[in-house]
Scaffold this motif. Structure first.
Motif, PDB file in Angstrom:
ATOM      1  N   GLY A  80       5.306 -13.616  -7.092  1.00 31.36           N
ATOM      2  CA  GLY A  80       4.826 -12.575  -6.207  1.00 31.36           C
ATOM      3  C   GLY A  80       5.539 -12.660  -4.870  1.00 31.36           C
ATOM      4  N   TYR A  81       5.718 -11.512  -4.250  1.00 32.04           N
ATOM      5  CA  TYR A  81       6.419 -11.456  -2.964  1.00 32.04           C
ATOM      6  C   TYR A  81       5.941 -10.226  -2.212  1.00 32.04           C
ATOM      7  N   ALA A  82       5.617 -10.406  -0.926  1.00 32.33           N
ATOM      8  CA  ALA A  82       5.118  -9.289  -0.129  1.00 32.33           C
ATOM      9  C   ALA A  82       5.793  -9.251   1.229  1.00 32.33           C
ATOM     10  N   LEU A  94      12.354  -6.269  -1.203  1.00 32.70           N
ATOM     11  CA  LEU A  94      11.555  -6.374  -2.416  1.00 32.70           C
ATOM     12  C   LEU A  94      12.370  -5.970  -3.642  1.00 32.70           C
ATOM     13  N   TYR A 106       3.429  -7.637  -6.023  1.00 29.79           N
ATOM     14  CA  TYR A 106       3.549  -7.533  -4.576  1.00 29.79           C
ATOM     15  C   TYR A 106       2.310  -8.199  -3.976  1.00 29.79           C
ATOM     16  N   ILE A 109      -0.401  -9.359   0.558  1.00 25.73           N
ATOM     17  CA  ILE A 109      -0.275  -8.706   1.851  1.00 25.73           C
ATOM     18  C   ILE A 109      -1.517  -9.055   2.673  1.00 25.73           C
ATOM     19  N   LEU A 123       5.810   1.738   0.742  1.00 28.68           N
ATOM     20  CA  LEU A 123       6.093   0.529  -0.034  1.00 28.68           C
ATOM     21  C   LEU A 123       5.185   0.428  -1.251  1.00 28.68           C
ATOM     22  N   CYS A 127       6.096   0.079  -5.229  1.00 28.47           N
ATOM     23  CA  CYS A 127       5.535  -0.899  -6.170  1.00 28.47           C
ATOM     24  C   CYS A 127       5.060  -0.209  -7.447  1.00 28.47           C
ATOM     25  N   LEU A 132       4.701  -3.036 -10.144  1.00 29.84           N
ATOM     26  CA  LEU A 132       4.150  -4.223  -9.496  1.00 29.84           C
ATOM     27  C   LEU A 132       2.736  -3.948  -8.994  1.00 29.84           C
ATOM     28  N   VAL A 134      -0.432  -4.675  -6.555  1.00 33.71           N
ATOM     29  CA  VAL A 134      -0.452  -5.020  -5.136  1.00 33.71           C
ATOM     30  C   VAL A 134      -1.737  -5.784  -4.823  1.00 33.71           C
ATOM     31  N   THR A 172      -0.100   3.276  -8.459  1.00 30.92           N
ATOM     32  CA  THR A 172       0.017   1.866  -8.096  1.00 30.92           C
ATOM     33  C   THR A 172      -1.305   1.161  -8.363  1.00 30.92           C
TER      34      THR A 172
END
Length: 288
Positions: A80-82, A94, A106, A109, A123, A127, A132, A134, A172
């Motif tokens: 995971g990356y935010a 991203l 994602y 956050i 954004l 995603c 992805l 969130v 999303t």
């Protein structure tokens, strides 16, 4: 199978060896390993003794550390990356991470911004295009008794801003998480007065209303907020889980076993537990 949908690398003293031992101890097969990218002045200094990248531009829990874990044990960790949506390069960063490292989530956050900020919406929709989910952290502001470095530590702008984001991004999938989300399991007025409300759940909770209204909303039960939301009123919790069994994901956000203990105390059917422990996570992030 058990999938922890919410945890972080190298924090609270858990390096990769201790991390893997802990997963084995609690029969966790895979973990969604999430970064936390947040400006240094937007999170409480009390975190700095527990997080690995305090005061660094990509801290307090950098994506670099997530990558290191996943490269060593790709069968154990889902990336995971935010990146901060307020940065002009967030979508590019991203997208690069998806293509280069195989990012699937994602998250997390956790920022001092409204989650219906136009940059965030842009954004979040990206995603959705990339598949992805969130993971969002919501906290209301409570007085800390000091002025600096901040008078309080709020994230996301509350449930209403989050609902506007969920509505604006129907393609999303969102996972609601943290005290400012789970306090709204109840229709009482405690959510902006205490971080962890107690007592019987009252009718009219916003979480249930939103789950019925928005099919793209899911729940992440990790951390004390999720565990306490269920343990404060076990009878209600069981009915809530049965109603929303297809949209609740097991997670920890730490290294204890409280969530398995709470779920085990509710006498849920095995097929429902299977969805919470892994089925719903696999629906959002299938194993490749």
């Amino acid at each position: 199978m058990i999938i922890d949908c919410h945890n972080h690398p190298d924090w609270y003293g858990y390096n990769i060896e201790r991390y893997l031992d802990n997963m084995k101890q609690y029969n966790i097969d895979k973990t969604w390993l999430l970064s936390w990218e947040c400006p240094d002045d937007e999170y409480s200094p009390t975190y700095k003794k527990q997080v690995p990248d305090a005061s660094l531009p990509d801290g307090p829990i950098s994506f670099r550390r997530c990558v290191r874990y996943a490269e060593q044990y790709p069968d154990k960790f889902i990336l995971g990356y935010a990146p901060d949506p307020r940065r002009p390069d967030a979508i590019d960063k991203l997208d690069h991470a998806i293509r280069l490292y195989g990012v699937r989530v994602y998250g997390e956050i956790k920022l001092r911004m409204m989650y219906d900020n136009p940059d965030a919406i842009r954004l979040f929709r990206f995603c959705g295009e990339k598949g992805l989910p969130v993971t969002v952290h919501i906290d209301y502001e409570f007085a800390t008794g000091s002025t600096y470095p901040r008078p309080n530590w709020w994230y996301g702008g509350g449930i209403d801003a989050f609902e506007r984001a969920v509505k604006a991004c129907p393609d999303t999938y969102f996972l609601g998480h943290a005290p400012g989300f789970w306090a709204h399991i109840s229709g009482d007025d405690q959510y902006d007065k205490v971080a962890y409300p107690t007592g019987k759940v009252q009718p009219g909770g916003k979480v249930g209303e939103m789950l019925r209204k928005y099919p793209n909303l899911y729940c992440d039960i990790s951390a004390g907020s999720g565990a306490r939301a269920f343990s404060r009123d076990p009878e209600f919790a069981r009915e809530f889980i049965l109603e929303f069994q297809d949209r609740i994901l097991y997670g920890r956000d730490y290294f204890d076993n409280v969530h398995q203990e709470v779920l085990g105390s509710l006498h849920l059917p095995d097929d429902v537990l299977a969805k919470i422990y892994s089925g719903n996570a696999l629906k959002l992030v299938p194993l490749s």
